[in-house]
Design an enzyme around this catalytic site. Structure first.
Site, PDB file in Angstrom:
ATOM      1  N   ARG A   4      -4.842  18.576  11.394  1.00  6.29           N
ATOM      2  CA  ARG A   4      -4.579  17.152  11.208  1.00  6.29           C
ATOM      3  C   ARG A   4      -4.152  16.493  12.537  1.00  6.29           C
ATOM      4  NH1 ARG A   4      -4.597  13.364   6.926  1.00  6.29           N
ATOM      5  NH2 ARG A   4      -4.194  11.400   8.002  1.00  6.29           N
ATOM      6  N   ARG A  19      -7.397   7.090   4.826  1.00 13.11           N
ATOM      7  CA  ARG A  19      -6.552   8.165   5.348  1.00 13.11           C
ATOM      8  C   ARG A  19      -5.311   7.579   5.988  1.00 13.11           C
ATOM      9  NH1 ARG A  19      -9.247  12.935   4.898  1.00 13.11           N
ATOM     10  NH2 ARG A  19     -11.499  12.682   4.658  1.00 13.11           N
ATOM     11  N   LEU A  44      -2.785   6.996   8.858  1.00  9.92           N
ATOM     12  CA  LEU A  44      -2.903   6.991  10.323  1.00  9.92           C
ATOM     13  C   LEU A  44      -1.653   7.649  10.912  1.00  9.92           C
ATOM     14  CD1 LEU A  44      -4.333   3.398  10.667  1.00  9.92           C
ATOM     15  CD2 LEU A  44      -5.530   5.545  11.182  1.00  9.92           C
ATOM     16  N   HIS A  63      -4.355  -3.789   1.062  1.00 11.84           N
ATOM     17  CA  HIS A  63      -4.200  -2.917  -0.104  1.00 11.84           C
ATOM     18  C   HIS A  63      -4.429  -3.743  -1.366  1.00 11.84           C
ATOM     19  CE1 HIS A  63      -2.727   0.484  -2.423  1.00 11.84           C
ATOM     20  NE2 HIS A  63      -1.980  -0.355  -3.104  1.00 11.84           N
ATOM     21  N   ALA A  76       4.588   4.542   9.359  1.00 11.92           N
ATOM     22  CA  ALA A  76       4.262   5.966   9.167  1.00 11.92           C
ATOM     23  C   ALA A  76       4.100   6.336   7.694  1.00 11.92           C
ATOM     24  CB  ALA A  76       5.343   6.835   9.795  1.00 11.92           C
ATOM     25  N   ASP A 110       1.330   2.803   2.735  1.00 13.13           N
ATOM     26  CA  ASP A 110       1.396   1.406   2.244  1.00 13.13           C
ATOM     27  C   ASP A 110       2.836   0.872   2.225  1.00 13.13           C
ATOM     28  OD1 ASP A 110      -1.099   2.399  -0.160  1.00 13.13           O
ATOM     29  OD2 ASP A 110      -1.373   1.500   1.824  1.00 13.13           O
TER      30      ASP A 110
HETATM   31  C1  GRF Z   1     -10.482  -2.610  -0.628  1.00 14.50           C
HETATM   32  O1  GRF Z   1     -10.092  -3.243  -1.834  1.00 14.50           O
HETATM   33  C2  GRF Z   1      -9.297  -1.943   0.008  1.00 14.50           C
HETATM   34  O2  GRF Z   1      -8.094  -2.650  -0.154  1.00 14.50           O
HETATM   35  C3  GRF Z   1      -9.234  -0.656  -0.784  1.00 14.50           C
HETATM   36  O3  GRF Z   1     -10.574  -0.269  -0.964  1.00 14.50           O
HETATM   37  C4  GRF Z   1     -11.385  -1.429  -0.901  1.00 14.50           C
HETATM   38  C5  GRF Z   1     -12.363  -1.229   0.231  1.00 14.50           C
HETATM   39  O4  GRF Z   1     -13.357  -2.134   0.073  1.00 14.50           O
HETATM   40  N1  GRF Z   1      -8.486   0.344  -0.060  1.00 14.50           N
HETATM   41  P1  GRF Z   1     -14.487  -2.319   1.241  1.00 14.50           P
HETATM   42  O5  GRF Z   1     -14.812  -0.934   1.780  1.00 14.50           O
HETATM   43  O6  GRF Z   1     -13.887  -3.202   2.293  1.00 14.50           O
HETATM   44  O7  GRF Z   1     -15.622  -2.962   0.510  1.00 14.50           O
END
Ligand code: GRF
Length: 202
Positions: free
Chosen positions: A64, A90, A92, A107, A140, A143
């Site tokens: 990782r 993933r 970061l 999110h 870190a 979300d």
């Molecule tokens: C988005 O709703 C993002 O918030 C979530 O997955 C979706 C990705 O959509 N993690 P896209 O790949 O931008 O169409």
């Protein structure tokens, strides 16, 4: 501002940013797209728009920490002032977060509710009548970074994960485009847990 977008999936958020960056006054220019998956649809969107891409796949690295360093290197090539994680699935690691001081994520839930990879499914399963989307600074955690902007989305009785996620994504794309443009033009000020955009909403 030079922006690098990180994608793992279809890239509809990326597509919205590319549409916005056609306006010279937008302030943010997508200069590179990086994915962890060679099959990410977002890479195709980037290529069609003539944007350079890079794939940093975990299976190409021994562990990782070396993948984290690979990500920092690949993003660094584009010398971004802002890194936007849009559907990047993933976490970061420190090499990325220490090298780029402005990393934001979108999110599909109203954080701190329903963090993680299944925010839409979890909100639906919980039975909320309102959910939404959040754009936040990446720290870190998963979300957990300071919130920049949020937008509520109503849950309809007949919703399933797909219909609800699609409705959220319509709002999410607009929110992300607005935040990225304002952050690029005027910056983001961090005051404790509150991340303030320095340019008022238009
Ligand atoms: C988005 O709703 C993002 O918030 C979530 O997955 C979706 C990705 O959509 N993690 P896209 O790949 O931008 O169409």
């Amino acid at each position: 501002d030079r922006v690098v977008v990180l994608v793992s999936g279809g890239g509809s958020n990326l597509a919205a940013l590319l549409e916005a960056h056609r306006d010279p006054g937008y302030g943010a220019r997508v200069v590179g797209v990086v994915s962890d998956r060679v099959e990410a649809g977002g890479l195709e969107i980037a290529r069609a728009a003539g944007i350079p891409t890079a794939v940093v796949s975990p299976k190409d690295f021994d562990d990782r920490p070396s993948w984290d360093r690979g990500m920092a290197e690949a993003v660094g090539v584009f010398d971004p002032g802002l890194v936007v994680s849009a559907g990047f699935m993933r976490i970061l690691g420190a090499p990325v977060l220490e090298r780029f001081e402005r990393v934001i994520n979108t999110h599909p839930a109203l954080l701190p509710a329903f963090p993680g990879a299944h925010g839409v499914r979890d909100a639906l399963a919980y039975g909320v009548t309102v959910t939404g989307c959040t754009v936040h600074l990446v720290d870190a955690g998963v979300d957990t970074g300071p919130i920049i902007a949020q937008q509520a989305v109503e849950v309809l009785p007949e919703d399933d994960e797909a219909t609800l996620h699609e409705r959220i994504k319509v709002v999410e794309r607009a929110l992300l485009v607005d935040v990225v443009g304002r952050a690029a033009r005027h910056g983001i000020h961090l005051d404790g847990r509150r991340a303030q955009l320095l340019e008022p909403a238009g």
